[in-house]
Every structure is written in structure tokens, then in C-alpha cells.
Design a protein around this motif. Sequence first.
Motif, PDB file in Angstrom:
ATOM      1  N   VAL A 214      50.270  68.907  -2.531  1.00 27.78           N
ATOM      2  CA  VAL A 214      51.383  69.724  -2.047  1.00 27.78           C
ATOM      3  C   VAL A 214      51.415  69.755  -0.519  1.00 27.78           C
ATOM      4  O   VAL A 214      52.474  69.722   0.097  1.00 27.78           O
ATOM      5  N   GLY A 215      50.246  69.799   0.091  1.00 24.42           N
ATOM      6  CA  GLY A 215      50.181  69.918   1.544  1.00 24.42           C
ATOM      7  C   GLY A 215      50.382  68.605   2.273  1.00 24.42           C
ATOM      8  O   GLY A 215      50.637  68.604   3.473  1.00 24.42           O
ATOM      9  N   PRO A 217      52.752  66.085   2.406  1.00 28.40           N
ATOM     10  CA  PRO A 217      53.965  65.721   3.144  1.00 28.40           C
ATOM     11  C   PRO A 217      54.057  66.390   4.509  1.00 28.40           C
ATOM     12  O   PRO A 217      54.601  65.842   5.449  1.00 28.40           O
ATOM     13  N   ASN A 218      53.444  67.570   4.612  1.00 27.25           N
ATOM     14  CA  ASN A 218      53.432  68.303   5.868  1.00 27.25           C
ATOM     15  C   ASN A 218      52.641  67.604   6.951  1.00 27.25           C
ATOM     16  O   ASN A 218      52.845  67.837   8.138  1.00 27.25           O
ATOM     17  N   TYR A 220      52.003  64.104   6.949  1.00 27.39           N
ATOM     18  CA  TYR A 220      52.379  62.705   7.182  1.00 27.39           C
ATOM     19  C   TYR A 220      52.874  62.455   8.609  1.00 27.39           C
ATOM     20  O   TYR A 220      52.577  61.424   9.190  1.00 27.39           O
ATOM     21  N   PRO A 221      53.641  63.387   9.213  1.00 26.98           N
ATOM     22  CA  PRO A 221      54.130  63.113  10.570  1.00 26.98           C
ATOM     23  C   PRO A 221      53.012  62.854  11.581  1.00 26.98           C
ATOM     24  O   PRO A 221      53.252  62.278  12.618  1.00 26.98           O
ATOM     25  N   TYR A 222      51.800  63.282  11.294  1.00 27.03           N
ATOM     26  CA  TYR A 222      50.710  63.108  12.263  1.00 27.03           C
ATOM     27  C   TYR A 222      50.039  61.744  12.153  1.00 27.03           C
ATOM     28  O   TYR A 222      49.213  61.390  13.000  1.00 27.03           O
TER      29      TYR A 222
END
Lengths: 300, 422, 227
Positions: A214-215, A217-218, A220-222
Motif C-alpha cells: 500500500v505504501g 506508490p508513495n 516510487y517518485p524517490y
Amino acid sequence: MTNGAMKKQSLVERLQYIDRRIIFAFIAVAVIVPLLIGAQLKEKTTPIVQAMFDNVEGLPEGSRVLLSYDYGPTTAPEIQPMVDAMVRHCAERKCKMYMMAVWATGHNLTGETIEGVLRPDFPDLEYGVDFINLGYKAGNQGLIRLILVDFKTMYSTDANNIAIDDFPMMENITSLRNFDLIVSFGGGFPGIKEWIQFAGDPGNIPIGGGCTAVGAPNLYPYYPSQLVGLLGGAKGAAEYENALIIAYPKYEDYPMAGMSLMVSQTVAHIVIIFFIVFGNVLYFILRARGMTKEGLGGVR
Amino acid sequence: MGYSVISGLRKSVPTCIIALTLLLGPSAFAQESPDTATVDSVFVSEAVESAASPRAAQLNVVQDSRGDAGGAISVKWFRSPDDGMGADNITGYEIFRSESPDGLFESVGFASRGRTSFEDATTVDGQTYYYYLATVSATGVSRSGVSAGARSSAQWLNTRDIDTLIIGFIICFSVIFFIYHAQKGKKLFLRKIAGLEAVDEAIGRATEMGRPILFIPGIQDLDNVQTVAGLTILGRIARTIADYDTKINMPVSRSIVMATARETIKQAYVAAGRPDAYSDDMVYYLTDEQFGYVAAVDGIMVREKPATCFYLGAFFAESLIMAETGNSIGAIQIAGTAMPSQLPFFIAACDYTLIGEELFAASAYLSDEPRQLGALKGQDVGKIIAMSVILVLCILFSVAAITESESILSLANTFKGWFSLS
Amino acid sequence: MRRTFPILITVVVGWVLIVADFIPHKPFGNLGDDFALYFDIIAVFAFILGGGNLFRIHLTKVQKKKKDWPFSIVTLGGFIVMLAAGLFKIGNPGGIQGDVAAVGSLFNDMYMQIFTPLQASMFALLAFFVGSASYRAFRAKTTEATILLIAAFIVLLGRTPFGLWLTSGLTGDMSFLQLPNLTDWIMDVPNLAGQRAIMIGIALGVISMSLRLILGVERTYLGGDSD
């Protein structure tokens, strides 16, 4: 229209509002049965997990890896398999492992790794020389900021209250910058994001992560700039285990927790897909009969 | 009360700064700026190598770490030719320090191969230190020459974050400008936010049914600005509740939030002229533990069957558990959070969801007060800047890729550098 | 006055901390950390307030035999036993000096045998709720909902080996249509773009909200607009 047709229509309508306990029962069976059977499912390693694996694989012997247990018993079933796989990998690479926790609940879980993986499978590794349990310290991101500058202010003893200067592997550890890799497990707060913000970026230290599905996708931007790799949920663990088996074939027949969970997850996904398709089929039947209205369909 | 507010806001300010850095977007690790390539140290001794040892790395710059509070010296070097590619692949670099060039050197840290810098964060300001670097491999050790002396000191300006300061200043200025501009009475356009339009209806429904309203301000403390945003909306809702005499039930997971929420509701009852109707029991503490809290809240929902549930604040995995339970009891549900990973769950299970920034805009929206609305307008300037930067960078990199022009690529990289974390 | 004073402190502290973030020199450099420490100290005292409140409410419930009062006995019992086990380190092999979570202590036993399974059970509820929420949410009622449904379908299948097996026949130039590859594309491109946009919006929202607070424009959390 016959009575039979009327009954059929009402059945479709009734099914639109399925009792949620029916869905729950299906999912329970889908999850429990594969776990009882003990089957394993191999997962092709995706680039983001492979990057994490390659980073550890590239560490020379004696490299220092900090493993932060930033999770609790709630997410342990999902996160512990990836911790075990990575610890196993670090042990194979003969890296020095420093375990700590910024979550109070992570403290007890470090023991799980030591007793469950290191002691039985790597009996040659010595506490204080090859691995150490530094335990939990309060302070959340403040703790990370502090140990980036001065490690020993916060960690003067290990989890068993023994002075860390007594351990050979703690020599020359003055700040987080002395570590070759930091891996944070757990996607909550404080977690991977705080390790990036307060250690990785200011200290120019490679950060890796493992978190719940759940966490993920939060975070991925990094990747790839601020995170060297990321393991998301049971799938991430299974992918890492797959990479481990390819690099170290001796684990081919070894029971792998992530791969076992993947069977349950796969079946559960299929059950959910089935229900989604089922719900939509009913919806289209009713729409064809001109019986749909806003908000129709759901669970009771 | 005063304390809790101050302490709560203490972290909202750094959050604001973190938000600024977030706005700048995830970026590459700090790039070395060109000026660090100049050697500003005179080396006082020559490198030492032996036949069996790896080729030694050479020091590049040894200087006071920039833009810090002192107590740190930055050591940079050129990688050993054996680093990662030579026959004698090295393990890493050990950094040695002494207070005199010919004194006793002690190890201050180790950097693995591939690294080209180390920050010695254990220095005393004003004391001169000398460094050398040992290149370590399995077969031996080679040392570099000793650097000239370097001293650490504290600086007055954090030059590392200067780009954050400039962009932050522009955004802050535009927010403040529009706040005061709005005071002049110019009408601002606001798009409709369905979730907020439904607040009064949701409270009205609970009143008609004679059932309570459940308000969950997230599971984070008052140092999270989302919790503060939740409480500002609570302040608006509490006024209506006080007017209608609707029952509110607010279990919380943080003690400071409990104290603050009590004050918020109490003041709303005082403002409504009904201070006697307020009771401390409206807000109560359960536990700090995430899932213990969820279990208790679910129990409250199933037993008391609230007509309306508000979830406004910072949420994690508990979001879906609460929202699905709320759905099962047939409550009208309005959620709002700035946790992107929980938004899909709220959208699936709730009637209305305030997405990200809408949570922060909600209080201003509900108040209809010009100064608050002006702040929203100022926020839009930030959006325009973000969108413009993204667009320009996309165009520059695309043109650079198509034309294979080095100069455009370097221009694009320079521009990107201004908006990247350093 | 009741609200003016807190707002004044908020304004002063807020601006000082913003400025301090860009001035590393003493006395500004450590202000952020110092205030974090003050917050933690206040939070510890507030915890006594919270714990006391919990104790009082449940004790009253038991005394007055209010609805569901037996549950309150369980709450109070759990609270007292766990507190005593941790505070007095009952059964701790290292005695009162030992690690609070030492293996063999009553605290550790209760943590591992009671707390851990209870926590894991609550988290596990998500699996069931994801099922019921998906069933309700993914209906092809509108164009947007249909796109969402298709994306969900691809990601759900693509995240399983079944998805790969189903589309393994697509090789060469068509391999991008394999479900795991489509899943990665959905997650890496549209999902990431959306996430970043939301994050930028949130960052700006936080700035605007924080400014409203430290300028004293937003004071609803203190109970009202007027002094």
C-alpha cells in the motif's frame, strides 16, 4: 412477462447488493488454503527490486549496512520476509549489519531476524563483530538528524546495555556517513521518506527501502535518484528472493516466506477480479434491461 | 492550551520547509559544484604507494563544510585508478586526521569504493586539522599526501538551501500579497468542492436522525499540519453542531489533540451562546497505538451507529478499515487527507473525499472570509510556477534529445539544478 | 487576550523557526531541534493527561455500571497489567536494569503472545475490506470509472504470475503488451504523474496553511475568529 422472469430479475437485483460476508468468506479461503498447502510461487524480479539487489551485491566484503526496523507487528507478516531475504543477502556478501529501530515496535522484531535467520543459518557470524542490535531510540526524524552528525551521542550502548566501544564493528562509526548503505523497512512515519530527507539527501548516503504494498506508490517518485531500490509488499520480497536464488542457487529449495505469500496474494487477486467482473456483468444486465440507477450496486 | 498550540505549530513550520523541498521534487543526489574542483589545500607530504598496494587516491579539497553550524570539515578526493576498474579492486577509503601535519593521525571514518567525499563531523571549531586518505584493498594500503590545515566554523547563511529560500520567498510573498489584496474586498472565484458543500447536509441528517456525529482527526499528533487542518474544519463544524444541538463523538489517539479539540469545541459552544451544553466527554483519548485505536473506533461505530462520519487528518493503513465499517453502518462519510496512498481507499469507501490540498483549503472555503480565500489564490501562484518549470524543462530536454545539442542539454541541466534538492 | 497570546507566540515562533532554518549559526542553528525536544516533553506530560482521561472514563463506566461496562474492566485490566509489567520489569532476566523488552520478561511475553497477534489481526482486516470496497467501487458507470476499472484489472492481474502466464505469448515487438509490463507502465507513468501532481498540490497547500496559521489569519482551531 412470466413469473419466472420476474423472479430472475429480482435475483440479479438482489445479487447487486451482495452480503459483504460472502466476499469475506471467499477471500479468507483464498488466503488461508494456499498458506496451509505451503506452495511457493517464483516472481520475476522487476528493475526497482533488481536495483536494490544489485546494490547489495556490489558491496565489498566488510561494508557497513544499517538496517532500520521501522515497522511493527501489524505489518511484520508483509515486511519480515523482505528483511529476512536482505539480511541473508548481506550475510552472504559478508557485510557488517547494524540493526536499529526508529519505531518502538521494531525493537522486538530485530530479535526475530537474529534468532530466525542469522543464528541458525550463519552460525559463524559473531555478535558485535559481524552484526549488532542497537535497539530502539525515541526521537523519530530528530533521531535521524542527530545520528547523521554524531552517532554515539544516541547510541552509547547496544540493545543489551553493553557499551558499543566494546564491539570491534563499532570502531570508526561516528556518523551515519560511515555507512555504505542504509535500508529502512516500513513505509509509515517515520520511515523511508524521513531517512531520505534527513539522512540520504543531506549526508549523500545511499538509501534503500522495503515497505508494504500500500505504501509503495508513495515512494516510487524517490526512485532512482533518492532511493537506490524499493521492495513493495510480499511481491517485492518474492522478487528479491528470486534474485537471491539466481545469484545463490543453494537457496533453490529453501522455504522462502515471500514466495509463499505470493500464492495467497495471487489467489486473492483472482477472487477480487472475479467479484469485480461479476459485479459489472450484473450491472450491464440491469442496464440492458433499463433498470440501473445512480448508486446501484454494492455490498450490504 | 497555549503550549499545545505553540508546540503543534513548531513542526508545522519545518513541515512548510519540507513541503518546499518536496515542491522542488525528488532529484538527484547533490552534484558537485564546479568550484569544488579547485584544490585549495597545499599538500605537505607526498603520496606513499608500494608495489602490492592499490594505486592511491589523491585528495582534492579539504575545507570547512559550507552552510552549516560548524563542527564539520568536508574532505573530497579523486578516486583511485583501481576504484572499481583496476586489477586491484579496492574496498574503500579510510580517512585519517591529526592536529599537526607530522603528529599522530587517527582514523575518523571510512568511505566505501566509488565515493569521493566524506564529512568529518567531529571537529572543534577553530582548531586546525590535517588529513590524509588511505586507499584500502585486500592486498594492501596506499596513502595520499597530507593536506594543508583546515578549520571548521559556523556560517550565518545556509547556502546549500539558497534555492529553497528563493522559491519559498516567492511563494510566501505571493500568498501574503493575495491575503492583503483580498482584504480590499475583491471577490475571488472558488470552484465548488462537493465534499464541503455536503458538510451542512451531513450534520443536518445526524440531527434529524437523533444520532451522533463521529469526528476522527487522523492518527498523528498536532505537529502534523494535517491534524491542524482537521481541527480547523472541526472548529467550523462545531459551530453548526452547537447551533443544532447535535451530539458529537470524537475519540482521539493523541493527548495533545484531545486537549486542543476540547478547547476548539468549547469555544464554538461559547460562541453559540450555549456553554452549558458543552461537555469534556465529547472528546476522549483512546490509545496512541494505531490498530488499537482502529479497533476501538470500529467498536464505537458498530455500537453507536453514528449518522455521519468525518475523517479529516493524517491517515495510514487504518483508513479503509474505518471507512468500510462506516459504510457498513450506512453513515454518510466525508473524508480528507494529504496522504496520497490512502486517498484511493477513502474515495472507494466514502461519499465525499477532500483530496490533498482541498483538506488545507477547506477551512478557508467554509469560512468565506476574504483573507483566507486570498491565501488560496496565493497558493495558485506556486502552482503556476511549478507547472511552468515542469513545462519548460520538458521542452528543453526534448529539444536537447532531438537536436542532440550539448549546449541545450547543459542549459536544461543548469535550470533543473535550480529546482533540485541540494 | 485568551486567543491573542497563543496567536502572538505562534507568529513569533513560526517566523523565527523559518528564519532559523536558513541560518545555521548559533543561536539559530539548533532551534528546530530544541523545539522538537520541547514538543516531546510536553507530549509526555500530555500523555499522562490522556492516560488519566482513559482511566477516569472507564472507571466511571464501571462504577455506574453504564452500557457495556464489562469491556471497561478489560481495558483497565490490560492497561494496568501491561504498565506494571513494563514499569517494574516483572520476570525480566536482567532485573530492573535489564532491557524492557528482554526475552523471557512478562512484558515481552505479553507483547509477543497478545499484542502482536491482535495487531496483525486488525491489519489483516484490510484484505477483506479491500475486497468489499473494490466490488463496490469498480463499476463501469461512467467513462472515468471504466478507465479506472480497466487499470485496476490490469494491475491486479499483472501483479500475479497468472498475468504473465496469460500474456506470455506476446513476444518481440508485442512484449510491451504483457500484463506485468503494462502494469509497470501504469504504475510508472500515469500513476507516478498523478502522485507527483498531488504531492506538489499538497506541498503548496501546506505552505499556504502554515502561512495562514503563522500570520494569525487562520484561528479556527482556537475556537473562533474573533477575540
